[in-house]
Design an enzyme around this catalytic site. Structure first.
Site, short mmCIF file in Angstrom:
data_model
loop_
_atom_site.label_atom_id
_atom_site.label_comp_id
_atom_site.label_asym_id
_atom_site.label_seq_id
_atom_site.Cartn_x
_atom_site.Cartn_y
_atom_site.Cartn_z
N GLU A 103 -0.17 -12.49 -1.75
CA GLU A 103 0.50 -11.31 -2.30
C GLU A 103 1.89 -11.21 -1.70
OE1 GLU A 103 -1.10 -7.48 -1.19
OE2 GLU A 103 -2.12 -8.30 0.54
N LYS B 244 -4.98 -1.41 5.16
CA LYS B 244 -3.61 -0.89 5.11
C LYS B 244 -3.24 -0.36 6.49
CE LYS B 244 -0.91 1.31 1.49
NZ LYS B 244 0.08 0.24 1.37
N ARG C 184 -10.47 3.48 0.73
CA ARG C 184 -9.75 2.38 1.38
C ARG C 184 -9.25 2.81 2.76
NH1 ARG C 184 -5.01 -0.36 -1.99
NH2 ARG C 184 -3.94 1.53 -1.33
N1 PLP Z 1 -0.53 -5.02 -1.30
C1 PLP Z 1 0.08 -4.44 -0.26
C2 PLP Z 1 0.34 -5.28 0.94
C3 PLP Z 1 0.46 -3.10 -0.32
O1 PLP Z 1 1.08 -2.51 0.70
C4 PLP Z 1 0.21 -2.36 -1.49
C5 PLP Z 1 0.56 -0.95 -1.57
O2 PLP Z 1 -0.23 -0.08 -1.42
C6 PLP Z 1 -0.44 -3.01 -2.56
C7 PLP Z 1 -0.78 -4.33 -2.42
C8 PLP Z 1 -0.75 -2.28 -3.80
O3 PLP Z 1 -1.87 -1.46 -3.65
P1 PLP Z 1 -2.06 -0.16 -4.53
O4 PLP Z 1 -2.08 -0.62 -5.95
O5 PLP Z 1 -3.39 0.36 -4.12
O6 PLP Z 1 -0.94 0.74 -4.24
C1 COI Z 2 2.45 1.50 -1.91
O1 COI Z 2 2.65 0.91 -2.96
O2 COI Z 2 1.95 2.64 -1.86
C2 COI Z 2 2.78 0.91 -0.63
O3 COI Z 2 2.31 1.36 0.37
C3 COI Z 2 3.69 -0.25 -0.61
C4 COI Z 2 4.90 -0.05 0.22
C5 COI Z 2 5.73 -1.24 -0.03
C6 COI Z 2 5.66 1.20 -0.08
#
Ligand code: PLP
Ligand code: COI
Length: 341
Positions: A220, A184, A82
């Site tokens: 989201e 991200k 990612r």
């Molecule tokens: N959506 C957003 C906007 C995020 O910043 C995050 C955090 O990483 C997620 C979703 C959740 O992603 P993950 O499950 O890969 O941490």
């Molecule tokens: C994560 O879950 O790793 C993120 O980057 C989300 C952030 C709100 C800390």
């Protein structure tokens, strides 16, 4: 290895400086060999690309202490790929995916005394990131970059831990159609700061963003994907090109289908459907699975039937199975767990 003497059970989601971090620099078209350093500060030129045009991307994952005392990470290969997707979208060089995993190994190992003990409720949050470092004044990508990884021990993202939260439908958009919502990038979070500060001032834990084109579909929050459970116990998660593809959400979909025998629907979710669901939650590395008790749409309250006291029963099963896999209590699917120590 002796653990640091921290009050693990009462850690919040905050930065605590640890001993070592990883740094690699990109110059003249190549990454250097990279190394661990004790220096937590970065000195850059005033005109560095990251300061002027926000050329910065990041990742988030965690290290866990398992029941049998090992330190592991969860699906770091997906964070590596990612970050590579984010880099390509912002015209940054890709940090090689195998080197990403090696950097995480090195940083977690070097800070093993900060990995919270099994059962403490805390985990080690790992933050890989990359930024444009050389001076850029015309709008264009930088030529030089820095990739870094630091770690910090953390507790729950939402103060109440597993207590259901209240969210509101935001008047702001998080992402544009065909924009950068699916990567991200720091810029996605900068633009969410006003929305989250005002949500907190108004007494809400988070914002629900709707699709920016029609504002009829659920997207989201600022930092997590949504999961919903239907009254007939299906898992429904929103699908959209402007949502960040959460690794936790993808893992929960697999767990629901293959461990709990549930039907899983990854599809567009109309906001109008939300009042029909039996349970709702947020999922992400930081959020883990955080139950939602109430959603407020401009004064109109949608009370999720599972209520404001406890996680709904299916959300709880998903939570227990997912965290059981992460902490080594439940056998993981092939390739999900990377043992560090
Ligand atoms: N959506 C957003 C906007 C995020 O910043 C995050 C955090 O990483 C997620 C979703 C959740 O992603 P993950 O499950 O890969 O941490
Ligand atoms: C994560 O879950 O790793 C993120 O980057 C989300 C952030 C709100 C800390």
């Amino acid at each position: 290895m002796e653990k640091k003497n921290l009050d693990w059970a009462n850690l919040g989601f905050a930065y605590l400086q640890t001993e070592k971090r990883y740094v690699s620099n990109y110059k003249d078209g190549a990454w250097d060999e990279g190394a661990l350093t004790e220096d937590a500060n970065i000195v850059l030129n005033e005109c560095a690309g990251v300061f002027q045009y926000a050329q910065t991307i990041f990742e988030g994952l965690k290290a866990y202490t398992t029941e049998d005392g090992h330190i592991v990470t969860f699906r770091p290969d997906l964070n590596a790929s990612r970050l590579a997707d984010s880099a390509r979208r912002l015209e940054m060089p890709v940090f090689p995916e195998d080197r990403f995993i090696d950097a995480i190994q090195k940083v977690v190992e070097a800070n093993a005394s900060y990995v919270p003990p099994y059962g403490s409720g805390a985990t080690l949050y790992i933050r890989p990131y990359m930024m444009g470092t050389n001076p850029v004044i015309g709008v264009k990508p930088a030529d030089e970059y820095q990739f870094r990884v630091f770690v910090t021990p953390v507790g729950p993202y939402f103060k109440g831990g597993a207590k259901p939260i209240t969210i509101r439908v935001s008047d702001f958009d998080r992402a544009a159609p065909h924009g950068t919502g699916n990567i991200k990038a720091g810029l996605n979070y900068a633009m969410s700061l006003h929305a989250i500060v005002t949500a907190h001032e108004d007494g809400y834990d988070e914002n629900m963003y709707l699709d920016p084109a029609s504002r009829t579909k659920v997207e989201e929050t600022g930092g997590a994907n949504f999961i919903f459970i239907t009254k007939d116990n299906k898992l429904v998660t929103p699908k959209s090109d402007s949502i960040l593809p959460s690794i936790t959400r993808r893992s929960i979909m697999y767990v629901a289908e293959h461990y709990l025998g549930m039907t899983v629907e990854h599809r567009e979710v109309e906001f109008a459907e939300v009042s029909e669901f039996a349970e709702a939650g947020l999922c992400g590395t930081a959020a883990v699975i955080s139950p939602i008790g109430k959603i407020v749409d401009h004064g109109k309250e949608i009370l999720i039937p599972s209520g404001m006291e406890d996680m709904g029963p299916t959300t709880k099963k998903l939570y227990d199975t997912l965290t059981g896999i992460q902490m080594g209590k439940i056998e993981a699917p092939e390739g999900w767990i990377k043992t560090i120590l």
